[in-house]
Design a protein around this motif. Structure first.
Motif: not given
Lengths: 215, 215
Positions: A131, A161-162, A165-166, A168-169, A172-173
């Motif tokens: 990460f 981070w934006a 983070g996006s 990673q989301a 995961e989806e």
DNA sequence: GTCTATATTGAGATAGAC
DNA sequence: GTCTATCTCAATATAGAC
């Protein structure tokens, strides 16, 4: 009942099968609950075959973890060999990582299971470092963009981070839903949207007709 | 061998301890590997005490899961009772969720372990629905903002993923690192940055001096 | 009832034939 | 390279003394 040896053209089919079945079982049952017996049975071979290709169950596990590292390293190398604007390279990086993940969904799922799940006596793997590497890579790209003026002077940490983070989301989806509600193109748009927020207001900073702006 | 009922003044201290120790052990060892014996030993009570407060190990687990649901529901209720701009309410929602998570870090950690880890025979809990609820809530807020003109007409899906993704990454940072590199204030900035990208260019859309813009 | 010693099981790992 | 057969070892279960 034996099956004839695989053609040499298919380089180490058995080895690959063992790794793949191990990944699947580790995901389903966890590391400790998955027996060597179950792995070899799923791969259609016997125990000594596993120990021939891998020193031990632990070693097999570590090789799987290593394959994840390789995927990331490949993408970061590809990035260094890529020309284009910072915006293009950031999008290329994220999209490339998502593509790699897509081609290796089960091992990514395993990485998440290991990272967030109970330790179960599996050898430690420093996923945090993965990460960090992504975060640092993106940060460096942003820094470059600020230097060249392609990106306005901003709080890089916040943008990192934006972006990450996006990403990673959306990643995961891909493996948590049978039909992901956002895909590769969505990722491109999300990254583009965030980068728009730090694009200079002057016309020379505009980014019309770039590689990833389609949709 | 029954234990006498706990003093009413200490509102179910034992019950709380049992839940807390169960959470810790489920995180460390997984659901199936955690024995009832281990839970009661950690809480300093005997088996019958556990079965007095909870029908079974499974029931104890479900009550823990239910406490997570309550945390989210509380925040969404608080949101509906909150006045202010869409921007303020979105920031309030995310910051509130992060605060709740911070006060209950171990149970959040457990939720992640269950969601991403191997099933282990634990009763099914629909964590996907939690995520959907957050996504839908943010989407509704964005839609409202677009209607009132506080936010420009944009691809709401894209903004939702950026916001929720960033939030999740920052949340994960809170329990995956001993010293998180981004905190509550960072979250406010990230959310603000993303929302800036969809703020109208006209002066009436500006958002100076708002509650969460400090830092 | 509790404790200790012994069985049993099932895991990872190996030796040696083919 | 792959097999059959076997080993080692730890955890668990059980028996029987106390």
């Amino acid at each position: 009942m034996r099956v004839t040896a695989p053609p040499v053209g298919i380089l180490n089919d058995v080895r690959q099968r063992l790794m793949q079945e191990a990944i699947t079982l580790f995901v389903q049952q966890g590391y400790s609950a998955t027996t060597v017996r179950a792995i070899v049975a799923a791969a259609g071979v016997t125990k000594p075959v596993l120990y021939y290709y891998f020193k031990s169950k632990e070693n097999l596990y570590l090789e799987i973890m290593n394959s994840i590292r390789k995927l990331l390293d490949q993408r970061i190398e590809m990035l260094h060999a890529t020309a284009g604007s910072v915006r293009q390279r950031i999008q290329e990086l994220f999209v490339g990582m998502l593509d790699s993940a897509h081609e290796n969904l089960s091992v990514v799922r395993l990485a998440y299971a290991i990272y967030f799940g109970p330790p179960q006596g599996a050898p430690f793997v420093d996923f945090n470092h993965f990460f960090d590497e992504i975060l640092d890579t993106v940060d460096a790209l942003l820094a470059e963009g600020i230097t060249t003026g392609e990106i306005v002077d901003c709080n890089r940490t916040i943008i990192c981070w934006a972006l990450v983070g996006s990403y990673q989301a959306i990643l995961e989806e891909q493996f948590c839903r049978v039909t992901p509600r956002i895909d590769r193109n969505g990722l491109i748009q999300v990254v583009g949207q965030i980068l728009d927020g730090v694009a200079p207001k002057t016309p020379q900073g505009a980014h019309q007709g770039e590689k990833y702006e389609a949709m």
